[in-house]
Design an enzyme around this catalytic site. Structure first.
Site, PDB file in Angstrom:
ATOM      1  N   ASP A 156       0.852  -1.207   0.000  1.00 23.32           N
ATOM      2  CA  ASP A 156       0.000   0.000   0.000  1.00 23.32           C
ATOM      3  C   ASP A 156       0.882   1.249   0.000  1.00 23.32           C
ATOM      4  OD1 ASP A 156      -2.250   1.567   0.104  1.00 23.32           O
ATOM      5  OD2 ASP A 156      -2.553   1.351   2.255  1.00 23.32           O
ATOM      6  N   LYS A 204       2.442   3.382  -6.012  1.00 25.09           N
ATOM      7  CA  LYS A 204       1.792   2.419  -6.920  1.00 25.09           C
ATOM      8  C   LYS A 204       2.770   1.906  -7.988  1.00 25.09           C
ATOM      9  CE  LYS A 204      -1.162   3.618  -4.159  1.00 25.09           C
ATOM     10  NZ  LYS A 204      -1.115   2.930  -2.882  1.00 25.09           N
ATOM     11  N   ASP A 220      -3.629  -2.916  -2.175  1.00 28.45           N
ATOM     12  CA  ASP A 220      -4.682  -1.883  -2.177  1.00 28.45           C
ATOM     13  C   ASP A 220      -4.541  -0.993  -3.423  1.00 28.45           C
ATOM     14  OD1 ASP A 220      -6.785  -0.324  -1.315  1.00 28.45           O
ATOM     15  OD2 ASP A 220      -5.583   0.865   0.071  1.00 28.45           O
ATOM     16  N   ASN A 221      -5.616  -0.254  -3.726  1.00 28.30           N
ATOM     17  CA  ASN A 221      -5.594   0.818  -4.758  1.00 28.30           C
ATOM     18  C   ASN A 221      -5.291   0.315  -6.165  1.00 28.30           C
ATOM     19  OD1 ASN A 221      -3.888   2.489  -2.191  1.00 28.30           O
ATOM     20  ND2 ASN A 221      -5.926   3.105  -2.861  1.00 28.30           N
ATOM     21  N   GLU A 270     -11.202   4.825  -0.024  1.00 34.22           N
ATOM     22  CA  GLU A 270     -11.486   5.028   1.388  1.00 34.22           C
ATOM     23  C   GLU A 270     -12.447   6.174   1.716  1.00 34.22           C
ATOM     24  OE1 GLU A 270      -8.555   4.600  -0.023  1.00 34.22           O
ATOM     25  OE2 GLU A 270      -7.186   6.249   0.372  1.00 34.22           O
TER      26      GLU A 270
HETATM   27  C1  LIG Z   1      -1.539   5.088   1.063  1.00 36.10           C
HETATM   28  S1  LIG Z   1      -0.378   5.430   2.294  1.00 36.10           S
HETATM   29  C2  LIG Z   1      -0.410   3.979   3.292  1.00 36.10           C
HETATM   30  C3  LIG Z   1      -1.646   3.835   4.118  1.00 36.10           C
HETATM   31  C4  LIG Z   1      -1.556   2.775   5.179  1.00 36.10           C
HETATM   32  N1  LIG Z   1      -1.169   1.498   4.639  1.00 36.10           N
HETATM   33  C5  LIG Z   1      -2.880   2.638   5.872  1.00 36.10           C
HETATM   34  O1  LIG Z   1      -3.785   2.051   5.284  1.00 36.10           O
HETATM   35  O2  LIG Z   1      -3.027   3.117   6.998  1.00 36.10           O
HETATM   36  C6  LIG Z   1       1.147   5.266   1.444  1.00 36.10           C
HETATM   37  C7  LIG Z   1       2.363   5.404   2.340  1.00 36.10           C
HETATM   38  O3  LIG Z   1       3.453   4.792   1.648  1.00 36.10           O
HETATM   39  C8  LIG Z   1       4.620   5.563   1.852  1.00 36.10           C
HETATM   40  N2  LIG Z   1       5.507   5.289   0.727  1.00 36.10           N
HETATM   41  C9  LIG Z   1       5.502   5.816  -0.525  1.00 36.10           C
HETATM   42  N3  LIG Z   1       6.429   5.241  -1.293  1.00 36.10           N
HETATM   43  C10 LIG Z   1       7.033   4.314  -0.526  1.00 36.10           C
HETATM   44  C11 LIG Z   1       8.054   3.359  -0.760  1.00 36.10           C
HETATM   45  N4  LIG Z   1       8.633   3.230  -1.951  1.00 36.10           N
HETATM   46  N5  LIG Z   1       8.399   2.545   0.268  1.00 36.10           N
HETATM   47  C12 LIG Z   1       7.812   2.657   1.490  1.00 36.10           C
HETATM   48  N6  LIG Z   1       6.837   3.551   1.765  1.00 36.10           N
HETATM   49  C13 LIG Z   1       6.446   4.350   0.766  1.00 36.10           C
HETATM   50  C14 LIG Z   1       4.138   6.986   1.909  1.00 36.10           C
HETATM   51  O4  LIG Z   1       5.068   7.810   2.586  1.00 36.10           O
HETATM   52  C15 LIG Z   1       2.793   6.833   2.619  1.00 36.10           C
HETATM   53  O5  LIG Z   1       2.937   7.052   3.993  1.00 36.10           O
END
Ligand SMILES: C[S@@+](CC[C@H](N)C(=O)[O-])C[C@H]1O[C@@H](n2cnc3c(N)ncnc32)[C@H](O)[C@@H]1O
Length: 251
Positions: A175, A178, A203-204, A235
């Site tokens: 998640d 993408k 997800d997504n 969501e």
């Molecule tokens: C959609 S949110 C996650 C929501 C969480 N899983 C929830 O449902 O509570 C995406 C998160 O992924 C992190 N993120 C983005 N790219 C990433 C990567 N390559 N590796 C790890 N985290 C990443 C972002 O900083 C963000 O906090």
């Protein structure tokens, strides 16, 4: 909040503000108006200490009534809970902690599982850790700041500091970025962390969308993965459709 604005998110200022802040969100993974930090204050003030389910309830309340957040949310959260119950995991890997909502749901659905959650943004990691502390799950949920796409640094940290090894992970929740879904899944497969019969929940897949990941699962159906696709909504509203994929590892 009214039923109409729950159904049609564009009637909510908090949702409009999130769209205005999209460039900031996609770069920094925070909306840019302090709503993620305010969530931690809200949780500490309102949720029962040591009660993960109450913390989940209060986060949903915040998202419906105060500020919209990009958590997996209550509707898709039920699909995640069911996958966790099906996998009966001892160890879970999550990619994308954000404020800790989905990790909390998994910790509640698997009360003895250990969860390692990878988060790119150190500020989000701090917020999530504060929420885990309040919910009483911090001894089981570890946030690692990094990304699997950083050339091996985070993967080595998982192997050396979190005792990751072949077949040690029962469920992965994907998640995060993408575009990183498929490369990170392939890294997990190369490392051999996921056990045979383990599950990957993604997800997504429809919104914002991860078409390459979905195409890969279709191509490998019945060979490397067996996937169920769940039609659902993005969501905290019911206007925008989404898809969650639950894939069993056959290899
Ligand atoms: C959609 S949110 C996650 C929501 C969480 N899983 C929830 O449902 O509570 C995406 C998160 O992924 C992190 N993120 C983005 N790219 C990433 C990567 N390559 N590796 C790890 N985290 C990443 C972002 O900083 C963000 O906090």
């Amino acid at each position: 909040m009214s039923t109409l604005s729950r159904k049609i998110p564009f009637l909510r200022w908090s949702f409009i503000r999130l769209f205005l802040g999209m460039p900031h969100l996609l770069k920094n993974w925070q909306v840019g108006d302090g709503r993620e930090a305010r969530l931690a204050e809200y949780v500490v003030a309102k949720a029962k200490q040591g009660d993960a389910k109450d913390v989940i309830r209060i986060i949903d309340e915040y998202c419906y009534n105060e500020s919209f957040l990009i958590n997996v949310g209550d509707e898709k959260g039920l699909i995640l809970d069911a996958a966790v119950e099906r996998a009966k995991p001892s160890r879970i890997l999550e990619l994308g902690t954000y404020c800790g909502y989905s990790a909390l749901r998994m910790a509640a659905a698997a009360p003895t599982a250990r969860i390692v959650s990878i988060e790119f943004n150190a500020e989000n990691a701090k917020i999530a850790r504060r929420i885990f502390e309040h919910a009483g799950v911090s001894s089981r949920v570890t946030v690692v700041v990094g990304t699997l796409g950083d050339g091996g640094k985070t993967a080595s940290a998982l192997n050396q500091e979190q005792n990751f090894a072949a077949g040690t992970i029962d469920l992965v929740f994907v998640d995060h970025d993408k575009n990183a879904y498929l490369p990170d899944l392939k890294l997990i497969m190369r490392e051999g962390w996921l056990r045979r019969g383990g599950l990957v929940v993604a997800d997504n897949i429809k919104f914002p969308g991860a078409p390459e990941y979905r195409a890969y699962m279709h191509e490998n159906e019945g060979k490397v993965w067996r996937t169920d696709e769940y039609e659902t909504h993005a969501e905290y509203q019911t206007m925008i459709k989404d898809l969650v994929l639950v894939s069993e590892y056959l290899a």
